[in-house]
Scaffold this motif. Sequence first.
Motif, PDB file in Angstrom:
ATOM      1  N   GLY A  23      -1.121   0.996 -35.069  1.00 22.12           N
ATOM      2  CA  GLY A  23      -1.765   0.126 -36.040  1.00 22.12           C
ATOM      3  C   GLY A  23      -1.300  -1.315 -35.939  1.00 22.12           C
ATOM      4  O   GLY A  23      -0.429  -1.674 -35.140  1.00 22.12           O
ATOM      5  N   GLU A  24      -1.898  -2.150 -36.786  1.00 25.06           N
ATOM      6  CA  GLU A  24      -1.537  -3.554 -36.832  1.00 25.06           C
ATOM      7  C   GLU A  24      -0.083  -3.699 -37.285  1.00 25.06           C
ATOM      8  O   GLU A  24       0.329  -3.121 -38.283  1.00 25.06           O
ATOM      9  CB  GLU A  24      -2.459  -4.287 -37.812  1.00 25.06           C
ATOM     10  CG  GLU A  24      -2.198  -5.772 -37.883  1.00 25.06           C
ATOM     11  CD  GLU A  24      -3.137  -6.464 -38.840  1.00 25.06           C
ATOM     12  OE1 GLU A  24      -2.730  -7.488 -39.392  1.00 25.06           O
ATOM     13  OE2 GLU A  24      -4.269  -5.980 -39.037  1.00 25.06           O
ATOM     14  N   GLY A  25       0.696  -4.457 -36.519  1.00 24.66           N
ATOM     15  CA  GLY A  25       2.105  -4.601 -36.834  1.00 24.66           C
ATOM     16  C   GLY A  25       2.937  -3.418 -36.391  1.00 24.66           C
ATOM     17  O   GLY A  25       4.106  -3.303 -36.747  1.00 24.66           O
ATOM     18  N   GLY A  26       2.353  -2.554 -35.587  1.00 31.69           N
ATOM     19  CA  GLY A  26       3.052  -1.356 -35.130  1.00 31.69           C
ATOM     20  C   GLY A  26       3.929  -1.619 -33.915  1.00 31.69           C
ATOM     21  O   GLY A  26       4.164  -2.758 -33.499  1.00 31.69           O
ATOM     22  N   GLU A  29       2.444  -3.639 -30.913  1.00 32.70           N
ATOM     23  CA  GLU A  29       2.403  -5.088 -31.156  1.00 32.70           C
ATOM     24  C   GLU A  29       3.807  -5.695 -31.070  1.00 32.70           C
ATOM     25  O   GLU A  29       3.991  -6.789 -30.542  1.00 32.70           O
ATOM     26  CB  GLU A  29       1.789  -5.374 -32.527  1.00 32.70           C
ATOM     27  CG  GLU A  29       1.515  -6.847 -32.746  1.00 32.70           C
ATOM     28  CD  GLU A  29       0.744  -7.095 -34.033  1.00 32.70           C
ATOM     29  OE1 GLU A  29       0.905  -8.205 -34.567  1.00 32.70           O
ATOM     30  OE2 GLU A  29       0.005  -6.209 -34.489  1.00 32.70           O
ATOM     31  N   VAL A  30       4.796  -4.980 -31.559  1.00 31.90           N
ATOM     32  CA  VAL A  30       6.181  -5.450 -31.464  1.00 31.90           C
ATOM     33  C   VAL A  30       6.591  -5.589 -30.002  1.00 31.90           C
ATOM     34  O   VAL A  30       7.208  -6.583 -29.601  1.00 31.90           O
ATOM     35  CB  VAL A  30       7.140  -4.506 -32.220  1.00 31.90           C
ATOM     36  CG1 VAL A  30       8.590  -4.821 -31.919  1.00 31.90           C
ATOM     37  CG2 VAL A  30       6.884  -4.572 -33.716  1.00 31.90           C
ATOM     38  N   ARG A  31       6.223  -4.613 -29.180  1.00 31.75           N
ATOM     39  CA  ARG A  31       6.559  -4.666 -27.757  1.00 31.75           C
ATOM     40  C   ARG A  31       5.881  -5.856 -27.086  1.00 31.75           C
ATOM     41  O   ARG A  31       6.505  -6.588 -26.312  1.00 31.75           O
ATOM     42  CB  ARG A  31       6.147  -3.370 -27.059  1.00 31.75           C
ATOM     43  CG  ARG A  31       6.500  -3.338 -25.574  1.00 31.75           C
ATOM     44  CD  ARG A  31       6.095  -2.015 -24.923  1.00 31.75           C
ATOM     45  NE  ARG A  31       4.759  -1.569 -25.231  1.00 31.75           N
ATOM     46  CZ  ARG A  31       3.646  -1.992 -24.614  1.00 31.75           C
ATOM     47  NH1 ARG A  31       3.733  -2.882 -23.665  1.00 31.75           N
ATOM     48  NH2 ARG A  31       2.468  -1.517 -24.950  1.00 31.75           N
ATOM     49  N   LEU A  32       4.605  -6.078 -27.397  1.00 29.39           N
ATOM     50  CA  LEU A  32       3.886  -7.221 -26.821  1.00 29.39           C
ATOM     51  C   LEU A  32       4.496  -8.543 -27.259  1.00 29.39           C
ATOM     52  O   LEU A  32       4.629  -9.477 -26.450  1.00 29.39           O
ATOM     53  CB  LEU A  32       2.406  -7.158 -27.207  1.00 29.39           C
ATOM     54  CG  LEU A  32       1.600  -6.019 -26.594  1.00 29.39           C
ATOM     55  CD1 LEU A  32       0.195  -5.976 -27.196  1.00 29.39           C
ATOM     56  CD2 LEU A  32       1.533  -6.164 -25.086  1.00 29.39           C
ATOM     57  N   LEU A  33       4.880  -8.634 -28.511  1.00 33.73           N
ATOM     58  CA  LEU A  33       5.512  -9.859 -29.003  1.00 33.73           C
ATOM     59  C   LEU A  33       6.860 -10.102 -28.333  1.00 33.73           C
ATOM     60  O   LEU A  33       7.204 -11.239 -28.005  1.00 33.73           O
ATOM     61  CB  LEU A  33       5.668  -9.808 -30.519  1.00 33.73           C
ATOM     62  CG  LEU A  33       4.384  -9.971 -31.321  1.00 33.73           C
ATOM     63  CD1 LEU A  33       4.644  -9.747 -32.801  1.00 33.73           C
ATOM     64  CD2 LEU A  33       3.770 -11.339 -31.090  1.00 33.73           C
ATOM     65  N   ARG A  34       7.620  -9.040 -28.109  1.00 28.57           N
ATOM     66  CA  ARG A  34       8.911  -9.188 -27.416  1.00 28.57           C
ATOM     67  C   ARG A  34       8.707  -9.682 -25.986  1.00 28.57           C
ATOM     68  O   ARG A  34       9.466 -10.514 -25.496  1.00 28.57           O
ATOM     69  CB  ARG A  34       9.664  -7.862 -27.416  1.00 28.57           C
ATOM     70  CG  ARG A  34      10.291  -7.560 -28.742  1.00 28.57           C
ATOM     71  CD  ARG A  34      11.123  -6.302 -28.701  1.00 28.57           C
ATOM     72  NE  ARG A  34      11.713  -6.061 -30.006  1.00 28.57           N
ATOM     73  CZ  ARG A  34      12.129  -4.895 -30.425  1.00 28.57           C
ATOM     74  NH1 ARG A  34      12.044  -3.834 -29.648  1.00 28.57           N
ATOM     75  NH2 ARG A  34      12.657  -4.770 -31.630  1.00 28.57           N
ATOM     76  N   GLU A  35       7.679  -9.179 -25.314  1.00 30.19           N
ATOM     77  CA  GLU A  35       7.387  -9.639 -23.962  1.00 30.19           C
ATOM     78  C   GLU A  35       6.994 -11.119 -23.965  1.00 30.19           C
ATOM     79  O   GLU A  35       7.425 -11.877 -23.099  1.00 30.19           O
ATOM     80  CB  GLU A  35       6.265  -8.798 -23.347  1.00 30.19           C
ATOM     81  CG  GLU A  35       6.672  -7.386 -22.999  1.00 30.19           C
ATOM     82  CD  GLU A  35       5.496  -6.527 -22.555  1.00 30.19           C
ATOM     83  OE1 GLU A  35       4.358  -7.045 -22.464  1.00 30.19           O
ATOM     84  OE2 GLU A  35       5.718  -5.332 -22.305  1.00 30.19           O
ATOM     85  N   ARG A  36       6.183 -11.527 -24.938  1.00 28.06           N
ATOM     86  CA  ARG A  36       5.774 -12.931 -25.039  1.00 28.06           C
ATOM     87  C   ARG A  36       6.966 -13.833 -25.330  1.00 28.06           C
ATOM     88  O   ARG A  36       7.080 -14.926 -24.784  1.00 28.06           O
ATOM     89  CB  ARG A  36       4.703 -13.100 -26.105  1.00 28.06           C
ATOM     90  CG  ARG A  36       3.350 -12.537 -25.674  1.00 28.06           C
ATOM     91  CD  ARG A  36       2.291 -12.663 -26.729  1.00 28.06           C
ATOM     92  NE  ARG A  36       2.129 -14.048 -27.171  1.00 28.06           N
ATOM     93  CZ  ARG A  36       1.521 -14.397 -28.286  1.00 28.06           C
ATOM     94  NH1 ARG A  36       1.008 -13.482 -29.080  1.00 28.06           N
ATOM     95  NH2 ARG A  36       1.418 -15.661 -28.624  1.00 28.06           N
ATOM     96  N   VAL A  37       7.862 -13.374 -26.197  1.00 32.67           N
ATOM     97  CA  VAL A  37       9.066 -14.150 -26.516  1.00 32.67           C
ATOM     98  C   VAL A  37       9.937 -14.300 -25.271  1.00 32.67           C
ATOM     99  O   VAL A  37      10.450 -15.387 -24.983  1.00 32.67           O
ATOM    100  CB  VAL A  37       9.855 -13.488 -27.676  1.00 32.67           C
ATOM    101  CG1 VAL A  37      11.254 -14.066 -27.796  1.00 32.67           C
ATOM    102  CG2 VAL A  37       9.105 -13.656 -28.982  1.00 32.67           C
ATOM    103  N   SER A  38      10.086 -13.229 -24.529  1.00 29.06           N
ATOM    104  CA  SER A  38      10.889 -13.277 -23.304  1.00 29.06           C
ATOM    105  C   SER A  38      10.290 -14.250 -22.290  1.00 29.06           C
ATOM    106  O   SER A  38      11.007 -15.050 -21.678  1.00 29.06           O
ATOM    107  CB  SER A  38      10.993 -11.875 -22.706  1.00 29.06           C
ATOM    108  OG  SER A  38      11.708 -11.915 -21.501  1.00 29.06           O
ATOM    109  N   ALA A  39       8.972 -14.200 -22.116  1.00 31.05           N
ATOM    110  CA  ALA A  39       8.310 -15.118 -21.181  1.00 31.05           C
ATOM    111  C   ALA A  39       8.444 -16.563 -21.654  1.00 31.05           C
ATOM    112  O   ALA A  39       8.682 -17.476 -20.857  1.00 31.05           O
ATOM    113  CB  ALA A  39       6.837 -14.738 -21.036  1.00 31.05           C
ATOM    114  N   GLN A  40       8.329 -16.785 -22.954  1.00 33.39           N
ATOM    115  CA  GLN A  40       8.450 -18.141 -23.491  1.00 33.39           C
ATOM    116  C   GLN A  40       9.876 -18.664 -23.335  1.00 33.39           C
ATOM    117  O   GLN A  40      10.087 -19.840 -23.036  1.00 33.39           O
ATOM    118  CB  GLN A  40       8.039 -18.166 -24.967  1.00 33.39           C
ATOM    119  CG  GLN A  40       7.970 -19.559 -25.549  1.00 33.39           C
ATOM    120  CD  GLN A  40       6.905 -20.410 -24.878  1.00 33.39           C
ATOM    121  OE1 GLN A  40       5.756 -20.005 -24.772  1.00 33.39           O
ATOM    122  NE2 GLN A  40       7.286 -21.578 -24.415  1.00 33.39           N
TER     123      GLN A  40
END
Length: 102
Positions: A23-26, A29-40
């Motif tokens: 679901g939303e915020g599941g 999504e947490v995994r995708l956000l962590r990957e984006r943070v790492s790339a940034q």
Amino acid sequence: MLRWIALALVALLIALQLKLWVGEGGMREVRLLRERVSAQQAENERLKQRNQALSAEVDDLKHGQQAVEARARAELGLVKPGETFYQVVEPGAAKKKDGDGK
């Protein structure tokens, strides 16, 4: 009656687990956000190193006469008074410039 309560609790547990994993915020999504943070963070580090190199170059240009002279020679083709300028032309380069291309 007890059976219906247990069935409702199991259905609620399944619904909560689905929301948690997909679901939303599941978790996805947490995994995708962590990957984006790492790339940034990697991009930020690269840009930080580039900024440090540019800052060092600016400092060198402000305080070092050699850097200014090297840049004037390389980018503007300037020579000092009393120096002789030699230009080396590769064989066949003049023909290519004329548009012959042979």
